[in-house]
Design a protein around this motif. Structure first.
Motif, PDB file in Angstrom:
ATOM      1  N   TYR A  80      41.836  47.325  38.854  1.00  0.00           N
ATOM      2  CA  TYR A  80      40.446  47.767  38.768  1.00  0.00           C
ATOM      3  C   TYR A  80      40.408  49.291  38.755  1.00  0.00           C
ATOM      4  CZ  TYR A  80      42.060  46.180  43.313  1.00  0.00           C
ATOM      5  OH  TYR A  80      42.858  45.852  44.374  1.00  0.00           O
ATOM      6  N   THR A  82      39.963  40.519  33.959  1.00  0.00           N
ATOM      7  CA  THR A  82      38.932  39.512  33.644  1.00  0.00           C
ATOM      8  C   THR A  82      38.629  38.574  34.812  1.00  0.00           C
ATOM      9  OG1 THR A  82      39.667  39.579  31.343  1.00  0.00           O
ATOM     10  CG2 THR A  82      38.270  37.737  31.993  1.00  0.00           C
ATOM     11  N   ALA A  92      36.292  40.030  37.528  1.00  0.00           N
ATOM     12  CA  ALA A  92      34.980  40.576  37.165  1.00  0.00           C
ATOM     13  C   ALA A  92      33.823  40.042  38.017  1.00  0.00           C
ATOM     14  CB  ALA A  92      34.713  40.343  35.677  1.00  0.00           C
ATOM     15  N   LEU A 116      33.437  43.893  39.400  1.00  0.00           N
ATOM     16  CA  LEU A 116      32.771  44.726  38.402  1.00  0.00           C
ATOM     17  C   LEU A 116      31.407  45.205  38.884  1.00  0.00           C
ATOM     18  CD1 LEU A 116      33.235  45.905  35.595  1.00  0.00           C
ATOM     19  CD2 LEU A 116      32.065  43.911  34.642  1.00  0.00           C
TER      20      LEU A 116
END
Length: 526
Positions: free
Chosen positions: A210, A235, A238, A242
């Motif tokens: 990240y 992915t 996320a 995120l």
């Protein structure tokens, strides 16, 4: 003049509708009349030899740097290089080395704090040492390179690993140069490099990664003046990571990494006690693995964010980060920083351009439209560069920022004048569908065209004198501001500010630079 510039000069001289016999007479005339004295020829040969020697030296020192930087971290330890150099010429050059180091510190003040040599600083260091050693400088450089090469041995396996890693790092920079000023392709290239290395050189362990950037905390300053905003992640992470925000008063080691400017490795997160787990759904007994947080630095070693990696998804007992992996991850942070600031620099140039065009349209209403293109590398060897339209403005005040596809030369024959402008790095004047166009290159620090202004003045053959003068002034100031933006971004030393507003704005308000150069030009004229 190089070949494209000479051809463009001749085409401009003869005009568009000249007959073939006239062109042949011009060629015959130039062949007959162009004379070069022996002195001029000698000067030209000396210049070519000097440029060639500098280019060879640069390549030689870059190769030496890469040989020493086996894990592709992007930097060398100054103390390590200094220790080896102290034995050069059987230790007889210690005084030259001391003087060179003193001068190096004045060139790169942050070296005394971080102790890391970038490729540019490494080259400067060796050139300074060579200049202090008695004898010919070129010979001294060759001897230093030979000596340092002998002092580092790499196995074929290490060389292959280094070559593979450098290819992955190159892909990060290439993603930035071909992204149309978008960060998403850069993030994707970073995570791909990390996952490929974990698979190939990290025992195929599963990693999460990240990126968080420092931002001003405007909503809750009582929790700290800055925060970390997680802008990208792998992915699978996320949903949990995120766009999360980490404040100073929350658990975690990231702010310590930012402040200390060094990576922090936690081999077993379950034993640490100060780790922030974003995925609250993961059971406590499964919160096992290694965590590594690395600082993101700009060219002047100021932290602007962090890169984090963990192995919580890998339940293997040996899922820890080894020294060679950590060194490579530092190389990834360096590559990401270059890519990130490349895009920031282009955004600043775009912002400066908008300011310059707003100034121009108030003074030159005869200019119909101005379109700006940026040069990007080609995707294959057939096309060494492409053009991407980034902004269109007109004299009615309309402004459109584009994220359009790139232009290929073979598919845009009607815009071939744009490519000729880039090839020759000269102003091109042409007529397209009855409209007069001026194509003006915007140069980088090496003199190559990085962008182009396509200026349409409609059916006018030329601008009124006062408008033409203002156009020339705008182009001159825009070029000066562009070079300043590039210097600020790339140099490893503090920039020089002239206007008070620049201290506050930094690169966020690059348009101020345009007015700075305009005011300086006005001051010189008064």
């Amino acid at each position: 003049l190089d070949l494209p510039q000479f051809v463009q000069l001749m085409e401009t001289f003869v005009g568009e509708d000249v007959s073939l016999p006239t062109v042949k007479r011009l060629i015959a005339f130039i062949k007959e009349e162009y004379k070069q004295t022996g002195e001029e020829k000698m000067k030209q040969l000396e210049k070519v030899h000097h440029v060639s020697r500098l280019a060879q030296r640069k390549l030689l020192l870059e190769a030496l740097f890469e040989k020493w930087d086996n894990n592709a971290s992007g930097f060398l330890d100054l103390e390590e290089v200094d220790a080896v150099l102290s034995t050069f010429n059987e230790g007889m050059e210690k005084e030259a080395l001391r003087k060179a180091k003193k001068q190096l510190y004045s060139c790169y003040p942050q070296l005394s704090r971080v102790g890391k040599l970038s490729p540019k600083a490494f080259q400067t260091f060796l050139e300074l040492v060579a200049s202090k050693v008695t004898g010919d400088e070129d010979e001294a450089i060759d001897n230093l390179v030979e000596f340092l090469t002998r002092n580092v041995e790499r196995s074929p396996m290490e060389c292959l690993q280094s070559l593979t890693r450098r290819k992955w790092l190159h892909n990060i920079q290439q993603a930035a140069e071909m992204s149309g000023m978008r960060m998403e392709p850069v993030y994707k290239a970073v995570f791909k490099a990390l996952s490929q290395d974990a698979e190939a050189h990290g025992d195929d362990k599963k990693i999460s990664a990240y990126i968080a950037l420092l931002e001003e905390n405007q909503l809750s300053p009582e929790r700290g003046q800055i925060l970390l905003h997680y802008v990208a992640c792998t992915t699978d992470d996320a949903p949990y990571v995120l766009n999360q925000i980490l404040h100073r008063d929350m658990k975690g080691i990231s702010f310590a990494v930012v402040e200390e400017g060094k990576p922090i490795h936690v081999p077993r997160v379950q034993l640490h006690g100060n780790i922030h787990f974003w995925n609250s759904d993961r059971p406590v007994e499964e919160r096992k693995g290694s965590l590594l947080v690395l600082p993101l630095h700009d060219a002047r070693w100021r932290a602007f964010g962090i890169l984090g990696l963990d192995t919580l998804r890998d339940q293997g007992e040996r899922a820890i980060f080894l020294t060679h992996e950590i060194s490579f991850y530092q190389g990834v942070t360096h590559a990401f920083s270059k890519a990130y600031h490349h895009i920031c620099t282009l955004e600043s140039i775009l912002q400066m351009t908008v300011t310059a065009l707003e100034w121009l349209y108030l003074r030159a209403p005869s200019i119909h439209t101005v379109i700006m293109y940026l040069v990007e590398p080609g995707k294959d060897k057939t096309y060494d560069y492409t053009l991407r339209k980034v902004i269109t403005t007109d004299n009615t005040g309309q402004k459109e920022i584009h994220s359009s596809p790139v232009l290929l030369r073979k598919e845009n024959l009607s815009r071939d004048y744009l490519f000729k402008c880039i090839d020759s790095s000269q102003v091109i004047r042409t007529s397209v569908c009855g409209e007069c166009h001026l194509s003006v290159p915007l140069h980088d620090l090496s003199g190559r065209a990085l962008g182009i202004f396509d200026i349409s003045i409609g059916h006018h053959q030329k601008l009124p004198p006062h408008e033409h003068k203002d156009l020339q002034k705008m182009l001159k100031m825009a070029q000066a501001a562009c070079l300043e933006i590039l210097k600020i971004s790339s140099e490893e030393r503090e920039p020089t500010y002239v206007l008070e507003a620049e201290h506050v704005a930094n690169l966020r308000h690059a348009g101020i630079l345009f007015y700075r150069f305009m005011l300086q030009d006005l001051r010189e004229c008064v």
